[in-house]
Design a protein around this motif. Sequence first.
Motif, PDB file in Angstrom:
ATOM      1  N   VAL A 188       0.864  -1.198   0.000  1.00  0.00           N
ATOM      2  CA  VAL A 188       0.000   0.000   0.000  1.00  0.00           C
ATOM      3  C   VAL A 188       0.894   1.239   0.000  1.00  0.00           C
ATOM      4  O   VAL A 188       2.095   1.148   0.202  1.00  0.00           O
ATOM      5  CB  VAL A 188      -0.934   0.075   1.241  1.00  0.00           C
ATOM      6  N   ALA A 189       0.262   2.369  -0.205  1.00  0.00           N
ATOM      7  CA  ALA A 189       1.028   3.614  -0.216  1.00  0.00           C
ATOM      8  C   ALA A 189       1.180   4.165   1.200  1.00  0.00           C
ATOM      9  O   ALA A 189       0.501   3.739   2.142  1.00  0.00           O
ATOM     10  CB  ALA A 189       0.362   4.637  -1.118  1.00  0.00           C
ATOM     11  N   LEU A 190       2.072   5.141   1.324  1.00  0.00           N
ATOM     12  CA  LEU A 190       2.491   5.638   2.631  1.00  0.00           C
ATOM     13  C   LEU A 190       1.364   6.225   3.486  1.00  0.00           C
ATOM     14  O   LEU A 190       1.406   6.132   4.715  1.00  0.00           O
ATOM     15  CB  LEU A 190       3.594   6.693   2.432  1.00  0.00           C
ATOM     16  N   CYS A 191       0.357   6.821   2.831  1.00  0.00           N
ATOM     17  CA  CYS A 191      -0.740   7.431   3.607  1.00  0.00           C
ATOM     18  C   CYS A 191      -1.294   6.444   4.626  1.00  0.00           C
ATOM     19  O   CYS A 191      -1.782   6.832   5.687  1.00  0.00           O
ATOM     20  CB  CYS A 191      -1.863   7.883   2.684  1.00  0.00           C
ATOM     21  N   PRO A 232       1.245   9.637  -1.212  1.00  0.00           N
ATOM     22  CA  PRO A 232       0.195   8.856  -1.861  1.00  0.00           C
ATOM     23  C   PRO A 232       0.704   7.948  -2.977  1.00  0.00           C
ATOM     24  O   PRO A 232       0.041   6.988  -3.345  1.00  0.00           O
ATOM     25  CB  PRO A 232      -0.747   9.930  -2.432  1.00  0.00           C
TER      26      PRO A 232
ATOM     27  N   HIS B 581      -5.583  -2.736  -0.802  1.00  0.00           N
ATOM     28  CA  HIS B 581      -4.368  -1.979  -1.108  1.00  0.00           C
ATOM     29  C   HIS B 581      -4.582  -0.466  -1.123  1.00  0.00           C
ATOM     30  O   HIS B 581      -3.724   0.270  -1.576  1.00  0.00           O
ATOM     31  CB  HIS B 581      -3.784  -2.455  -2.440  1.00  0.00           C
ATOM     32  N   SER B 583      -4.563   3.131   0.328  1.00  0.00           N
ATOM     33  CA  SER B 583      -3.794   3.740   1.417  1.00  0.00           C
ATOM     34  C   SER B 583      -4.579   4.860   2.105  1.00  0.00           C
ATOM     35  O   SER B 583      -4.072   5.514   2.989  1.00  0.00           O
ATOM     36  CB  SER B 583      -2.478   4.296   0.874  1.00  0.00           C
ATOM     37  N   PRO B 623      -3.055   7.507  -7.147  1.00  0.00           N
ATOM     38  CA  PRO B 623      -1.605   7.395  -7.278  1.00  0.00           C
ATOM     39  C   PRO B 623      -1.090   6.000  -6.967  1.00  0.00           C
ATOM     40  O   PRO B 623       0.087   5.727  -7.151  1.00  0.00           O
ATOM     41  CB  PRO B 623      -1.080   8.425  -6.276  1.00  0.00           C
TER      42      PRO B 623
END
Lengths: 314, 645
Positions: A188-191, A232, B581, B583, B623
């Motif tokens: 997953v992304a950092l957020c 993101p 997935h 975020s 993103p």
Amino acid sequence: MEGKEMKKIAMYWGAGCGGCDVSLLSLHEKILDLLEEAEIVFWPCAMDFKYEDLEKMKDGSIDIAFYNGAIRTEENEEIAKLLRKKSKILVAYGSCATEGCVIGLANLYSREEIFDTVYLKNETTKNEDGIIPSSNDLHLPEFLPHLKTLEQVVKVDAFIPGCPPPKPVLENALEALLQGKTEFGKSVALCDECPRKDSKPEKIEINKFYRWHEKEDNGDCFLAQGIICMGPATRAGCEAECISANIPCTGCMGAVPKVREQGISMLSALASILGDMDEEKEKEIIESLQDVVGTFYKYATAKLLPEGRLKDES
Amino acid sequence: MARRIGVFVCHCGINIAGTVDVERVARELEKQPGVVFATTYQYMCSDPGQNLIKQKIEEENLDAVVVAACSPAMHEETFRGVCREYFNEYRCEMANIREQCSWVHDGEEATEKAIKIVKATVEKLRDNEDLMPILVPVEKKCLIIGGGIAGIQAALDIADAGYKVILVEKEPSIGGRMAQLSETFPTLDCSQCILTPKMVAVARHPNIKLLTYSEVLEISGFVGNFHVKILKKPRYVDEDACTVCGDCEEVCPVIVANEFEMERKPRKAIYIPFPQAVPSTYTLDREACLGLAPLTCSQCKEVCEANAIDYDMQPKIIEEDVGAIIVATGYDLYDKNKLVEYGYGEDDDIITSLEFERMLSASGPTGGKIIKPSTGKEPKKVVFIQCAGSRDKQHMPYCSSICCMYTAKHALLYKHHVPDGEAYIFYIDIRATGKGYEEFIERVMEEERINYIRGKVAKIYRDGDKIVVCGVDTLTGRKVEVQADLVVLAMAIVGKEEAVKIAKKLKVAVDDGNFFKESHPKLKPVEALTRGIYFAGCAQAPKDIPSAVAQASAAASKVLSIFSKDKLEKDPLIAVVDEEHCSACGICVSVCPYGAMMKMENGKARCIEALCEGCGTCAAACPSSNIEMRNYKDEQIVKMVEVVI
């Protein structure tokens, strides 16, 4: 130690700042756990090894070889190939080896331009005779025309992202590698792990971009404040170290696995959240972005431009 | 999944075949893996064309079809209908080789591009999922915003059909602009007389809940399931108890300008905007009132025998669930202060068209007498200026549509009031396209001997008692100068300023004139881009009363068609979030133009199926590449690109 098969590990420092080598030490007391399971057979930065020691080893005798830094010189390339031959698992360690990192931005310039800057034009350089060292007068490894990532030179089995790999990323990676796994890390992304997550407004809208020093940080989501944060579009795992220190994410962990290209992903996300504005204002706000490549492609330029600057642009 | 794909290339007469070598397209496509059959036909959408597809599906045992023809907007439904009998309709795709190819390219290039378009469509089709339409329940109640003639008509149509309506009006009374007009063109019916029965019908209709002096605060939800919050402002008078005796008005010591009379007549702080107002009740204007406290002044309360006045009345928030929304917020006149070239604001004798309407009205500020405001005397020379602010790039570029007609009416009525007066009309063109309109203009020109001068007014200035209007008659090329007593400006019509706020709440678009943007200028003139929201009257564009009424009925019929079913079918080509997935960066929630991306409690995004229109904005913005459009998945698009380049 008796009775237990020790993993043989190696670490090499290519073209990089040295932070990766230091990052291994950031494991603190956990490095002792690592040494319970593994024996270091080659780590020139920390212990006295010579290249001939490496050459003498049997092919495939190293269990895990970590290569940090990028490939900038003939020497880097030679050792990369040698390590590949001698190791079962070759790991690109850190952002330079994985994506080229900040030094990969050099691919926007030719070798001549780089030498010109470094040896002649740099403000702090005093070189009245205009000497540029070359292999003609010294025995030096050749400076390659372009910077390459490890994968552009040899087959790589696993990647540990980060500049340098933050502690939680490293712990997770080592644990997996010691178990023989080559795929690890968050997808997953950092957020997802950002401490400012809850301060996101219902609608994020940007009408002006601010650089860090241009705005007093109110503690909210950086993007919502108009400060570019690559979070993101960046893979999680670092536990938002930078943001915890009130610095927006610059994206060193690279893209999340599903994303093809981190920079363009972030740019298209940013373009989508610009407020309602006419064309002129739009142009103005786009032009206000300082250093587009350095912001959105800070880490992945070499990975995306292995042959250097696009010809039709130069 | 290996599919047996059939490709059907349409000639579309010479529309496609005149440019593209359709036979070559079919032959090339036959070579594609998975394509088991390809042919061409004159008109694929015709009955024989459709039968050809059916016949080949059976003969060749096809399980997927590409029709290479016109835009899917035109015939996707046709061909999906054909395929539905045999397999899931989402295994039918159209390749647009007309609008996107034959109409815009020539020669060899056109054929090459057509082949690529069809090949790309075949690639996409391979990975299409079988989908079923999404079913959405319907709350059979309609919200109508705005109680002018359009809102009234739509409310009555829907209520008469047996469904509940909530009619919200910002002002104390419904009636809107039409209630302000004197006579209507071209028949010269009394506007108030034909409108009042409809206003009363609204008030009495058991299916209509009338909320006047109210504003829409919040709108959420989606077609069939909107949730609205409405603020009912306190009018400090009990609507049901008030007998409209007028005692309160008589004793009220506060005098302010009456908005209904374009501020040309006074009213009290407690007032009824006009005698026929619906609901028939007084309203206490809190801003003007001395204090809403018996200690300051309570004269109205003291004289009210019906005991209808309540100073403690509080604003009320009313919440309703509705299935559809009609926006009929009407129009305003263009800001007169912006017309400096016509000297407005500085001269009492230059007035707007609506002020003139009120002057003509028997109940208006002058009791129906036409006067020169500065002196109160009868004006002997009146100049009417059309396109004041319309058809003017400095102001509003569009035609306000009704000014030619009402100006002719104004001139005619002026001549009836002042037979020995002279009327001049400055115009650019006369636009009289409605039924009986041209005849009306003819009659005004000939019988009433109005001086029509084709040309724009260059300058207006005061000279003693007169207003001098200078212009050029472009038909004779001569300069014209009229010493007028009164000048009437046919002001441009603009959408209400509040329309912008309402549009934001509805998440629909308005244009530069504050008019709501319809979904398609020709084929969907009453629909918003968001399903379940419709427009009626001048909220959408300037229009005359019959057009507003017709559009209101059209909007009502759209609403009724939604209410005719218990569940709505919806195209399942929507966005899907990989929640695992996600975020929770919030970008998709920020960009979705339909409010379809919902932030869940953990911050992650979820697509509300019923709201999503499948535009793909979120998928492009995400993103993390974590949102995919059903049947437009990244891998499909990549494959399409690969065969094209």
